[in-house]
Design an enzyme around this catalytic site. Sequence first.
Site, mmCIF file in Angstrom:
data_model
loop_
_atom_site.group_PDB
_atom_site.id
_atom_site.type_symbol
_atom_site.label_atom_id
_atom_site.label_comp_id
_atom_site.label_asym_id
_atom_site.label_seq_id
_atom_site.Cartn_x
_atom_site.Cartn_y
_atom_site.Cartn_z
ATOM 1 N N HIS A 119 -0.709 7.781 2.839
ATOM 2 C CA HIS A 119 -1.451 9.151 2.759
ATOM 3 C C HIS A 119 -0.283 10.030 2.973
ATOM 4 O O HIS A 119 0.686 9.915 3.241
ATOM 5 C CB HIS A 119 -2.360 9.448 4.204
ATOM 6 C CG HIS A 119 -2.544 10.654 4.368
ATOM 7 N ND1 HIS A 119 -3.778 11.273 3.910
ATOM 8 C CD2 HIS A 119 -1.798 11.790 5.065
ATOM 9 C CE1 HIS A 119 -3.778 12.501 4.365
ATOM 10 N NE2 HIS A 119 -2.821 12.899 5.111
ATOM 11 N N TYR A 152 -8.321 13.957 8.876
ATOM 12 C CA TYR A 152 -8.989 14.211 7.559
ATOM 13 C C TYR A 152 -9.938 15.337 7.486
ATOM 14 O O TYR A 152 -10.975 15.344 6.985
ATOM 15 C CB TYR A 152 -9.682 12.784 7.137
ATOM 16 C CG TYR A 152 -8.483 11.949 6.739
ATOM 17 C CD1 TYR A 152 -8.183 11.872 5.416
ATOM 18 C CD2 TYR A 152 -8.349 10.634 7.669
ATOM 19 C CE1 TYR A 152 -7.152 10.918 5.110
ATOM 20 C CE2 TYR A 152 -7.285 9.677 6.992
ATOM 21 C CZ TYR A 152 -6.727 9.879 5.913
ATOM 22 O OH TYR A 152 -5.955 8.922 5.264
ATOM 23 N N GLU A 174 -0.967 17.631 10.457
ATOM 24 C CA GLU A 174 -0.844 16.206 10.702
ATOM 25 C C GLU A 174 0.147 15.663 11.165
ATOM 26 O O GLU A 174 0.256 14.452 11.799
ATOM 27 C CB GLU A 174 -0.961 15.561 9.128
ATOM 28 C CG GLU A 174 -2.280 15.884 8.206
ATOM 29 C CD GLU A 174 -2.483 15.632 6.792
ATOM 30 O OE1 GLU A 174 -1.413 15.106 6.446
ATOM 31 O OE2 GLU A 174 -3.477 15.854 6.410
ATOM 32 N N ASN A 176 -5.291 2.922 -0.815
ATOM 33 C CA ASN A 176 -4.420 3.412 -1.713
ATOM 34 C C ASN A 176 -2.882 3.406 -1.109
ATOM 35 O O ASN A 176 -1.985 4.088 -1.756
ATOM 36 C CB ASN A 176 -4.669 4.681 -2.545
ATOM 37 C CG ASN A 176 -4.620 5.895 -1.321
ATOM 38 O OD1 ASN A 176 -4.610 5.597 -0.528
ATOM 39 N ND2 ASN A 176 -4.897 7.114 -1.811
ATOM 40 N N LYS A 208 -0.806 3.424 5.146
ATOM 41 C CA LYS A 208 -2.430 3.053 5.773
ATOM 42 C C LYS A 208 -2.234 1.818 6.077
ATOM 43 O O LYS A 208 -1.562 0.676 5.934
ATOM 44 C CB LYS A 208 -3.337 3.253 4.518
ATOM 45 C CG LYS A 208 -3.303 4.681 4.314
ATOM 46 C CD LYS A 208 -4.241 5.112 3.128
ATOM 47 C CE LYS A 208 -4.726 6.643 2.848
ATOM 48 N NZ LYS A 208 -5.678 6.810 1.862
ATOM 49 N N ARG A 268 1.385 4.881 -4.903
ATOM 50 C CA ARG A 268 -0.247 4.400 -5.003
ATOM 51 C C ARG A 268 -0.562 3.899 -6.275
ATOM 52 O O ARG A 268 -1.369 2.898 -6.035
ATOM 53 C CB ARG A 268 -0.985 5.866 -5.006
ATOM 54 C CG ARG A 268 -0.998 6.647 -3.566
ATOM 55 C CD ARG A 268 -1.767 7.836 -3.741
ATOM 56 N NE ARG A 268 -1.940 8.303 -2.327
ATOM 57 C CZ ARG A 268 -2.097 9.670 -2.270
ATOM 58 N NH1 ARG A 268 -2.159 10.544 -3.010
ATOM 59 N NH2 ARG A 268 -2.204 10.135 -0.744
#
Length: 131
Positions: free
Chosen positions: A114, A62, A125, A111, A22, A101
Amino acid sequence: RTRVACRDCYVLGRCLMLIMVKPDGTERRLVGTIITLAEHAGFKLLRAKRLRLSESRAKMLYKEHWLKSWFQDNINYITSGDVVALEFDGKRDDKLVASIRSTYGLDFRRNTIHCSEHEDAEYRERLILFL
């Protein structure tokens, strides 16, 4: 709970694990560290792609969470900077994901990585991130 072989095991003859670093992870230059951790856990990196997600792609990524109160905040965050999609040879390792994480995550949203919640989401995804 017994896990069944994922779709890729049947289609490709092997299982694949998708991790997306992320924006907080890319800003802190953790991509190499995450790859190294996965490789030390026995995974082989197959491909990587750095990109900036559009709002529409982020919403597709998402989509399971669209009714959650934090959905739009999450979309705003995930589109705020570059992400790096990593595809590894091997089945998802929940302990590796939790370790990354807990070690590098800053809070609930930031975090660092993903990782798909289930194999069907991971397949979808992968298409969103690598096409």
